[in-house]
Design a protein around this motif. Structure first.
Motif, PDB file in Angstrom:
ATOM      1  N   ARG A  78       0.827  -1.208   0.000  1.00  0.00           N
ATOM      2  CA  ARG A  78       0.000   0.000   0.000  1.00  0.00           C
ATOM      3  C   ARG A  78       0.857   1.253   0.000  1.00  0.00           C
ATOM      4  NH1 ARG A  78      -4.254  -2.021   4.691  1.00  0.00           N
ATOM      5  NH2 ARG A  78      -5.754  -3.086   3.329  1.00  0.00           N
ATOM      6  N   LYS A  79       1.938   1.224   0.773  1.00  0.00           N
ATOM      7  CA  LYS A  79       2.807   2.405   0.870  1.00  0.00           C
ATOM      8  C   LYS A  79       3.522   2.677  -0.442  1.00  0.00           C
ATOM      9  CE  LYS A  79       6.717   4.264   3.512  1.00  0.00           C
ATOM     10  NZ  LYS A  79       7.687   4.000   4.607  1.00  0.00           N
ATOM     11  N   GLY A 120       0.553   3.069  -3.403  1.00  0.00           N
ATOM     12  CA  GLY A 120      -0.545   4.005  -3.175  1.00  0.00           C
ATOM     13  C   GLY A 120      -1.910   3.386  -3.378  1.00  0.00           C
ATOM     14  N   GLU A 121      -1.948   2.088  -3.642  1.00  0.00           N
ATOM     15  CA  GLU A 121      -3.219   1.393  -3.877  1.00  0.00           C
ATOM     16  C   GLU A 121      -3.761   0.854  -2.561  1.00  0.00           C
ATOM     17  OE1 GLU A 121      -4.991  -2.499  -6.274  1.00  0.00           O
ATOM     18  OE2 GLU A 121      -2.940  -1.825  -6.646  1.00  0.00           O
ATOM     19  N   ASN A 122      -4.954   1.289  -2.196  1.00  0.00           N
ATOM     20  CA  ASN A 122      -5.553   0.863  -0.927  1.00  0.00           C
ATOM     21  C   ASN A 122      -6.319  -0.447  -1.127  1.00  0.00           C
ATOM     22  OD1 ASN A 122      -6.166   0.950   1.782  1.00  0.00           O
ATOM     23  ND2 ASN A 122      -8.035   2.155   1.459  1.00  0.00           N
ATOM     24  N   SER A 176      -7.704  -4.211  -0.537  1.00  0.00           N
ATOM     25  CA  SER A 176      -8.166  -4.924   0.658  1.00  0.00           C
ATOM     26  C   SER A 176      -7.225  -6.090   0.942  1.00  0.00           C
ATOM     27  CB  SER A 176      -9.578  -5.460   0.456  1.00  0.00           C
ATOM     28  OG  SER A 176      -9.593  -6.514  -0.490  1.00  0.00           O
ATOM     29  N   GLN A 177      -7.211  -6.518   2.188  1.00  0.00           N
ATOM     30  CA  GLN A 177      -6.373  -7.657   2.541  1.00  0.00           C
ATOM     31  C   GLN A 177      -6.804  -8.893   1.760  1.00  0.00           C
ATOM     32  OE1 GLN A 177      -5.617  -8.330   6.708  1.00  0.00           O
ATOM     33  NE2 GLN A 177      -5.190 -10.500   6.420  1.00  0.00           N
TER      34      GLN A 177
END
Length: 298
Positions: free
Chosen positions: A95-96, A99-101, A103-104
């Protein structure tokens, strides 16, 4: 007092951290209550210290231990066994960096199904298993510490050097998480194998119960491979802490009375330390209180 349930060693530690822990900010930003230095010991020839004041998912803990023994460091193999306890670290990195949020669930699905994606994002660096089975010396040779322990137990069981550890200073900065359960030392007396586990850092609510279950499983496997009975499991903690978002869960657990500890049984003798499967383990007589949910601090 002689008949006091051995699980009170854990419950007393919870109480000590709650009442006397130093409140501090940790690397996760969640914050902890921390005490320094703790010990517990169990007669694992008589029982397995799998907590009864809450359900411990012992199969998950043992699957993780079996994964360590393979020497692998990618979470793909774990996820294929439905073990999700290591996902948080590579997911946070993904994610860091992207930049893509995501889902787990979506991240894990892609790790399982896409080998190239898993190779890029699922590796944890040279964590536990790599150090245990392929510690790299300065000359490039790889050292199998587990094989060394088994050889010493068979051929020089009174040695004071029968141990392995994961704190490879040269590779710490490449690891997703430096080893918490750092050192395993073994001792033979009267044909019984005892194990001492030192942890530099322990999340006492979530990590500690898993570490005990996995440690005893490892001890049982090594004892069987060396034709030894089980002696004591001795645990030593350095920084022993409760995260500040685990305090209510700890208080709930302290209201519960321990029930009889189960027994951990190996259902077959594996050909080698590398041949054990989760199906080989049976925990008999386990009747715990309900599970207590809590968030992992990353």
């Amino acid at each position: 007092m002689l008949n006091r349930h051995p699980e009170y060693q854990y419950l007393d530690l919870l109480q000590q951290v709650l009442e006397h822990g130093d409140r501090r900010i940790d690397r996760t930003g969640v914050g902890t209550l921390s005490v320094f230095g703790a010990m517990a010991r169990f007669d694992v020839g008589a029982y397995a210290p799998i907590l009864t004041t809450k359900r411990v998912y012992w199969k998950t803990a043992i699957k993780e231990m079996l994964w360590f023994l393979t020497g692998k460091t990618n979470i793909q193999a774990l996820l294929k066994e439905n073990v999700r306890i290591w996902t948080d670290w590579p997911l946070a990195r993904y994610r860091k960096e992207t930049g893509e949020n995501v889902s787990q669930e979506a991240f894990e699905k892609r790790i399982v199904e896409d080998d190239a994606f898993a190779a890029r994002w699922g590796d944890l660096g040279p964590v536990y298993g790599k150090q245990w089975r392929r510690w790299q010396g300065p000359d490039g040779r790889a050292f199998d510490q587990i094989a060394g322990v088994i050889d010493a137990l068979k051929n020089n069981p009174t040695s004071r050097r029968i141990l392995f550890h994961g704190w490879n200073v040269a590779e710490i900065d490449q690891m997703a998480l430096p080893p918490c359960h750092m050192v395993y030392q073994f001792h033979v007396a009267k044909d019984k194998l005892s194990c001492l586990l030192f942890q530099r850092s322990v999340d006492v609510l979530l990590g500690n119960p898993f570490n005990w279950a996995a440690g005893v499983a490892l001890q049982a496997m090594i004892a069987q491979q060396c034709d030894l009975e089980l002696g004591e499991f001795v645990w030593v903690g350095g920084d022993v802490h409760l995260y500040l978002n685990h305090l209510e869960q700890a208080r709930l657990q302290l209201t519960r009375e321990p029930r009889p500890f189960p027994r951990l049984v190996l259902k077959r003798r594996a050909a080698s330390i590398d041949d054990y499967r989760i199906e080989d383990f049976d925990v008999q007589g386990y009747d715990p209180h309900p599970h207590i949910a809590a968030e992992v601090a990353v």
